[in-house]
Design a protein around this motif. Sequence first.
Motif: not given
Length: 293
Positions: A66-68, A75-87, A23-27
């Motif tokens: 969850r994002r819809g 959605f990325l700033l709710d959990r900044p770890r999602r930014i790292s996962a996306f990158l 997953c691009v958000y939570c791996r």
Amino acid sequence: MRRKHHSGALQRDLEERIRNGSCVYCRAPAAPDRPLTREHVIPRARGGRRKDLRIIVPACARCNHRRGSREIVLFLLDRPRRISAFLEYLGTLPPETVSQIDLRVFAELYAALWLLADSASAAGPAWRERLRHLCAGRRLHRRRYAARRIVTAVGMRLERGRDRSATADGPSCLLPGVVRSPAPPRLDAHMARAMATLLGTLSLAWDVPAERVLEELDRERERAAHAARARSAERREWARAADDADDESGEDVVEMDGVLSLDGWKRQRRRRRRTRVDQRGGRGVTGRRGRAA
């Protein structure tokens, strides 16, 4: 800027990652009985196209639901770890696939890191309140569209004046310590790594060194800030002239909204109060059930 049409390689890579990727958000990894879903970074409700592979990434069903249709930045700033996962996902793509990704995807990531850096300047746990303040109302849309204009302008300039012979050695990658970040030590390393990954991905997309990408982004950002200050001074001058005209004529002057819309100046219109009319006698009515006034 004119972008290349996606090829079959982009579709094959996406299908392979949906079956065997994460997953691009939570791996979360894909399973044989639970493949990943197609996540539109720019949803259809906000200008995206259903079959545009340049804005589609693999995501688990939980994150996709969850994002819809929320803004990707929120959605990325709710959990900044999602930014790292996306990158990290973008960093694993081959160069020919990265060059076909829509620039709006990079602009949204750049806006998220920009907001995170500005909010992290607050000391202690107040950075979360600062971030919520920056993402409220039209502040978020101003920052998103400013980031989109900055990334688009830099991409057009680099692709137009690119010298293939000067970049024969390939794009370079910035170390996390090279990226300047005003954040405190708690978030400085995280944002530095994320920004370095984003710059490295953009250098692959534009086939230029990452140092030049950083230099051009900073230059375009400073130019945008200077233009915003000039517009703010112009609005203050306009408001001062309107106040003077109001004092001289004694009449009300329609003032400007004070907010720069997404497509230019937006003027505040006077709304006329419309009286509801009863069908029986043509009298004005009030109340929920339309009783005669």
